[in-house]
Write a protein that holds these residues in place. Structure first.
Motif, mmCIF file in Angstrom:
data_model
loop_
_atom_site.group_PDB
_atom_site.id
_atom_site.type_symbol
_atom_site.label_atom_id
_atom_site.label_comp_id
_atom_site.label_asym_id
_atom_site.label_seq_id
_atom_site.Cartn_x
_atom_site.Cartn_y
_atom_site.Cartn_z
ATOM 1 N N GLY A 77 1.014 -1.177 0.114
ATOM 2 C CA GLY A 77 0.000 -0.160 -0.105
ATOM 3 C C GLY A 77 0.876 1.441 0.007
ATOM 4 O O GLY A 77 0.644 2.371 -0.657
ATOM 5 N N VAL A 78 1.856 1.352 0.873
ATOM 6 C CA VAL A 78 2.705 2.507 0.980
ATOM 7 C C VAL A 78 3.600 2.260 -0.223
ATOM 8 O O VAL A 78 3.903 3.706 -0.830
ATOM 9 C CB VAL A 78 3.401 2.491 2.325
ATOM 10 C CG1 VAL A 78 4.480 3.650 2.492
ATOM 11 C CG2 VAL A 78 2.365 2.645 3.473
ATOM 12 N N GLY A 79 4.046 1.512 -0.514
ATOM 13 C CA GLY A 79 5.076 1.256 -1.753
ATOM 14 C C GLY A 79 4.352 1.733 -3.007
ATOM 15 O O GLY A 79 5.018 2.333 -3.918
ATOM 16 N N LEU B 51 -0.282 5.496 5.869
ATOM 17 C CA LEU B 51 -0.105 4.095 6.298
ATOM 18 C C LEU B 51 -1.136 3.346 7.050
ATOM 19 O O LEU B 51 -1.790 2.226 6.893
ATOM 20 C CB LEU B 51 0.944 4.328 7.475
ATOM 21 C CG LEU B 51 1.480 3.209 8.049
ATOM 22 C CD1 LEU B 51 1.955 1.960 7.364
ATOM 23 C CD2 LEU B 51 2.834 3.412 8.978
ATOM 24 N N ALA B 52 -1.940 4.487 7.962
ATOM 25 C CA ALA B 52 -3.146 4.066 8.799
ATOM 26 C C ALA B 52 -4.211 3.814 7.709
ATOM 27 O O ALA B 52 -5.116 2.763 8.196
ATOM 28 C CB ALA B 52 -3.400 5.312 9.542
ATOM 29 N N ALA B 53 -4.253 4.405 6.592
ATOM 30 C CA ALA B 53 -5.566 4.241 5.934
ATOM 31 C C ALA B 53 -5.148 3.034 4.996
ATOM 32 O O ALA B 53 -6.181 2.075 4.963
ATOM 33 C CB ALA B 53 -5.599 5.186 4.813
ATOM 34 N N THR B 54 -4.081 2.532 4.654
ATOM 35 C CA THR B 54 -3.776 1.160 3.749
ATOM 36 C C THR B 54 -4.180 0.074 4.908
ATOM 37 O O THR B 54 -4.522 -0.974 4.676
ATOM 38 C CB THR B 54 -2.206 1.069 3.240
ATOM 39 O OG1 THR B 54 -1.388 1.355 4.485
ATOM 40 C CG2 THR B 54 -2.026 2.185 2.420
ATOM 41 N N ILE B 55 -3.708 0.177 6.275
ATOM 42 C CA ILE B 55 -4.100 -0.835 7.331
ATOM 43 C C ILE B 55 -5.585 -1.194 7.332
ATOM 44 O O ILE B 55 -5.855 -2.166 7.400
ATOM 45 C CB ILE B 55 -3.357 -0.455 8.673
ATOM 46 C CG1 ILE B 55 -2.016 -0.475 8.463
ATOM 47 C CG2 ILE B 55 -3.799 -1.248 9.844
ATOM 48 C CD1 ILE B 55 -1.082 0.048 9.715
ATOM 49 N N ILE B 56 -6.420 0.132 7.575
ATOM 50 C CA ILE B 56 -7.828 -0.093 7.507
ATOM 51 C C ILE B 56 -8.296 -0.726 6.388
ATOM 52 O O ILE B 56 -8.997 -1.588 6.350
ATOM 53 C CB ILE B 56 -8.550 1.224 7.728
ATOM 54 C CG1 ILE B 56 -7.960 2.025 9.102
ATOM 55 C CG2 ILE B 56 -9.709 1.373 7.680
ATOM 56 C CD1 ILE B 56 -8.493 3.464 9.245
ATOM 57 N N ILE B 57 -7.762 -0.590 5.011
ATOM 58 C CA ILE B 57 -8.388 -0.860 3.698
ATOM 59 C C ILE B 57 -7.945 -2.241 3.712
ATOM 60 O O ILE B 57 -8.959 -3.304 3.353
ATOM 61 C CB ILE B 57 -7.839 -0.174 2.580
ATOM 62 C CG1 ILE B 57 -8.362 1.063 2.557
ATOM 63 C CG2 ILE B 57 -8.037 -0.749 1.502
ATOM 64 C CD1 ILE B 57 -7.672 2.375 1.653
ATOM 65 N N TRP B 58 -6.776 -2.778 4.069
ATOM 66 C CA TRP B 58 -6.278 -4.182 4.201
ATOM 67 C C TRP B 58 -7.202 -5.091 4.963
ATOM 68 O O TRP B 58 -7.567 -6.268 4.611
ATOM 69 C CB TRP B 58 -4.826 -4.337 5.011
ATOM 70 C CG TRP B 58 -4.561 -5.792 4.935
ATOM 71 C CD1 TRP B 58 -3.826 -6.416 4.131
ATOM 72 C CD2 TRP B 58 -4.588 -6.528 6.244
ATOM 73 N NE1 TRP B 58 -3.756 -7.880 4.541
ATOM 74 C CE2 TRP B 58 -4.267 -7.743 6.042
ATOM 75 C CE3 TRP B 58 -5.117 -6.083 7.637
ATOM 76 C CZ2 TRP B 58 -4.082 -8.748 7.165
ATOM 77 C CZ3 TRP B 58 -5.022 -7.121 8.379
ATOM 78 C CH2 TRP B 58 -4.659 -8.451 8.409
ATOM 79 N N THR C 188 -5.365 1.964 -2.323
ATOM 80 C CA THR C 188 -6.305 1.223 -2.261
ATOM 81 C C THR C 188 -6.435 0.409 -3.399
ATOM 82 O O THR C 188 -6.776 -0.840 -3.430
ATOM 83 C CB THR C 188 -7.680 2.084 -2.281
ATOM 84 O OG1 THR C 188 -7.814 2.863 -1.023
ATOM 85 C CG2 THR C 188 -8.963 1.239 -2.283
ATOM 86 N N LEU C 189 -6.066 0.738 -4.728
ATOM 87 C CA LEU C 189 -6.221 0.049 -6.042
ATOM 88 C C LEU C 189 -4.863 -0.854 -5.776
ATOM 89 O O LEU C 189 -4.974 -2.059 -6.426
ATOM 90 C CB LEU C 189 -5.788 0.959 -7.132
ATOM 91 C CG LEU C 189 -6.995 2.021 -7.561
ATOM 92 C CD1 LEU C 189 -6.367 2.724 -8.695
ATOM 93 C CD2 LEU C 189 -8.292 1.145 -8.017
ATOM 94 N N GLY C 190 -3.929 -0.707 -5.205
ATOM 95 C CA GLY C 190 -2.593 -1.484 -5.237
ATOM 96 C C GLY C 190 -3.163 -2.667 -4.055
ATOM 97 O O GLY C 190 -2.793 -3.837 -4.494
#
Length: 682
Positions: free
Chosen positions: A351-353, A526-533, A595-597
């Protein structure tokens, strides 16, 4: 440490921020156009035995105007506590700059004048008698150059002396005979009464009364002496009105100040430059603001910028992508727990990458915008586009916040304070979202790279930016003839000299923006990607392991949210994953890529040789849907941070509701049209 609070006041383009950088090495943003400082900036540093605090006010031609920047400057100068006003003047435009100086003198504060850009004046064979300016004004004056740091130490020492002095130096300015006679009458009356108020001299009191200083009138109105002064002041003012053939005191002050500033220049400046000799600025302007080739040259510069953004930016992208892939595999091999490995690798690293991947493109874009700002070219483009903008109900000064919006919408919203007319300002605020900010660039790069060849992708990104800008202008016209009816104001803007930006300045501007981008990736995103994951992996039912990757996503919380709102986006070709990505973009546009990632970098047939997000986007999203998606991203509501700034600048949350309805409706309609046109063509 003895504190000294300094207020920097000056007209636009006099180098106030540059002077602060020279004095403090604080690296404030410097731009060669009005509106760089749209609210006061504070810097603190130590010098000798003093702790110096500098307040950098917005550049303003007058403190008695009506623009947001003029109101900010006037409010601070009149109502805040400070020790010294540092009036910064452009040595090459002395007459015009002294108009503000004369207004500042009437504030009756301790003051120092800095003749900045003195090195440029010398290059242009302009000789200034600094001591004579000091004698005429009565104010300590120092010749300085922010670029070479000439006179900076002397300036600081002068500020120390003025601040430490128990008495304030009184102005020596002499007005016209008619005004001086009135001043003398009131001064004589006050001297006979032995009247004192604060540290004002009787002459200063007389000037404030005759120039109708509103704040001073409120101060003295309830004093017993006011009853005796009133008939005398009224009689003198009537003489002024008859002499000047006007009762507008502002017009009378303007006449007086213009005469004084011209007189000071005649007494103190010698110009040995040949009149027929053209300056370098004029020679360059003959080409860049030519009415036939000026706009094509600007469009060529913008096209070149986006070509560089994609072609040069694509080189490090491959290494960053490979680096994150290697890092994810290395970390994943050390984690035995499937859930934790998925969180770390698929959620956080991927996500971050996916966001960090586009850092090179962001850097190149900001270098281009920084060059526009710092060289003085931005003001020229505003001048060039003024006539074109008038056709859409705007004027050239709107160009500054609009171009700033290509970098970030937050400072662009704040830059609208330079617009004096409230309707012009609101229209500009409403259409700023159509100018694609730097956070949307990664989305464009992703889709352009997925669906077009490398040699075409730069052109595609350029067309996206231009299309968004043109659509914004069309919407400005719609707003002008509907919600904000009225005539747009004439355009007046200074044409500053061209200046070579320093490498240090460019490094500061670009590194600051790059760091903010990375900081956002390492915190908020980072926080958003964790939530999305989490939302894309849970809940897990009894037969979870028997489901395909696609089925797992569909039954997840994220899948449920996407499917619940998918009916709204089906007519424009979106699946539920694109819907979720758009909704996440309301928080921050960078989250769309993350999110797309997460959502597209999964599947039954994906292994280490086919894990590129670009490949998955191309494989799983039809071209018509991709075009529709880009159009929607180009138009809809900016990020949460920008939306909050919009609320503040527009004047309330009701405007945010209007903006959401306005941008979402336009985005849906334009995406629907684009989607069906592409389907028809294909």
């Amino acid at each position: 440490m003895l504190p000294i609070k300094i207020v920097l006041a000056g007209q636009p383009n006099v180098g106030k921020s540059s002077l602060i950088n020279a004095m403090t090495n604080s690296n404030l943003k410097v731009g060669n156009f009005s509106g760089v400082t749209v609210e006061h900036t504070q810097v603190s540093f130590e010098h000798h035995c003093h702790n110096i605090e500098i307040i950098d006010l917005p550049g303003t031609y007058s403190i008695n105007g009506f623009s947001q920047e003029e109101k900010v400057a006037k409010d601070y100068l009149q109502n805040e506590n400070y020790d010294v006003i540092l009036n910064v003047i452009d040595s090459t435009h002395l007459t015009r700059n002294l108009l503000l100086t004369l207004e500042l003198l009437n504030l009756s504060k301790k003051m120092v004048i800095a003749l900045n850009m003195y090195d440029e004046a010398l290059k242009e064979n302009i000789e200034i008698d600094v001591k004579q300016i000091e004698a005429i004004t009565g104010i300590p004056t120092v010749a300085v150059s922010a670029n070479t740091k000439m006179g900076v130490e002397e300036l600081l020492n002068t500020i120390h002396d003025v601040s430490d002095s128990p008495k304030r130096v009184k102005s020596n300015i002499t007005y016209s005979d008619i005004l001086e006679k009135g001043i003398f009458k009131i001064k004589t009356f006050l001297d006979e009464k032995n009247y004192k108020i604060k540290d004002y001299s009787t002459r200063e009191i007389a000037i404030k009364l005759l120039l109708k200083d509103e704040k001073f009138y409120k101060m003295i109105h309830d004093k017993p002496i006011y009853m005796e002064l009133q008939p005398l002041v009224i009689n003198i003012l009537n003489n002024f009105y008859e002499y000047y053939d006007t009762k507008d005191i502002k017009e009378i002050i303007a006449i007086e100040h213009n005469a004084i500033s011209r007189g000071i220049r005649i007494e103190t400046v010698k110009c040995n430059r040949e009149k027929s000799k053209k300056t370098l600025t004029k020679i360059i302007d003959n080409v860049l603001i030519n009415k036939f080739i000026g706009i094509p040259i600007f469009l060529f510069f913008m096209w070149g910028l986006f070509q560089l953004t994609f072609t040069i930016g694509a080189i490090p992208m491959e290494y960053i992508d490979s680096g994150f892939t290697w890092f994810g595999n290395a970390v994943g091999s050390m984690i035995s727990h499937d859930g934790l490995r998925s969180l770390i690798v698929d959620g956080i690293i991927n996500g971050v990458g996916a966001v960090v991947l586009f850092l090179p493109n962001i850097i190149i874009l900001y270098i281009g915008i920084a060059l526009l700002e710092t060289t003085g070219y931005m003001s020229r483009v505003a001048f060039l586009l003024d006539g074109f903008f008038h056709k859409f109900g705007l004027h050239g000064k709107s160009f500054i916040p609009l171009v700033t919006g290509f970098g970030c919408t937050v400072p662009a919203y704040m830059a609208t304070r330079t617009l004096k007319n409230e309707k012009d300002r609101l229209i500009t605020l409403y259409i700023l979202g159509f100018m694609s900010c730097g956070a949307r660039l990664p989305i464009y790069v992703l889709f352009a790279g997925a669906f077009f060849a490398k040699e075409e992708a730069g052109n595609v990104i350029f067309y996206i930016y231009i299309a968004g800008a043109l659509l914004g202008l069309v919407m400005a016209k719609v707003l002008r003839v509907t919600a904000f009816k009225g005539e747009d104001e004439p355009f007046v803007m200074e044409m500053p000299k061209y200046r070579m930006p320093s490498i240090k300045l460019l490094w500061f501007i670009v590194s600051k923006e790059a760091w903010m981008y990375l900081k956002k990736a390492g915190t908020f995103i980072l926080a958003a990607t964790i939530i999305i994951w989490f939302a894309s992996n849970y809940p897990k039912g009894d037969n979870y392991n028997q489901l395909s990757a696609k089925q797992k996503l569909e039954q997840s919380y994220l899948g449920q949210i996407g499917k619940a709102s998918q009916f709204l986006f089906e007519p424009i070709g979106f699946d539920w994953r694109q819907t979720v990505a758009l909704e996440s973009g309301l928080a921050a546009k960078e989250v769309v890529v993350a999110t797309l990632g997460i959502l597209y970098n999964v599947g039954e047939n994906i292994d280490e040789t086919s894990d590129s997000l670009l490949k998955e986007i191309k494989a799983q999203i039809p071209f018509a849907s991709a075009v529709s998606f880009i159009v929607f991203v180009m138009i809809y509501l900016p990020c949460f941070a920008a939306s909050m700034v919009f609320v503040k600048e527009a004047g309330g949350y009701r405007h945010l509701v209007y903006l959401f309805i306005f941008t979402t409706s336009v985005a849906w309609i334009m995406s629907f049209i684009a989607y069906n046109i592409v389907l028809y063509i294909l």
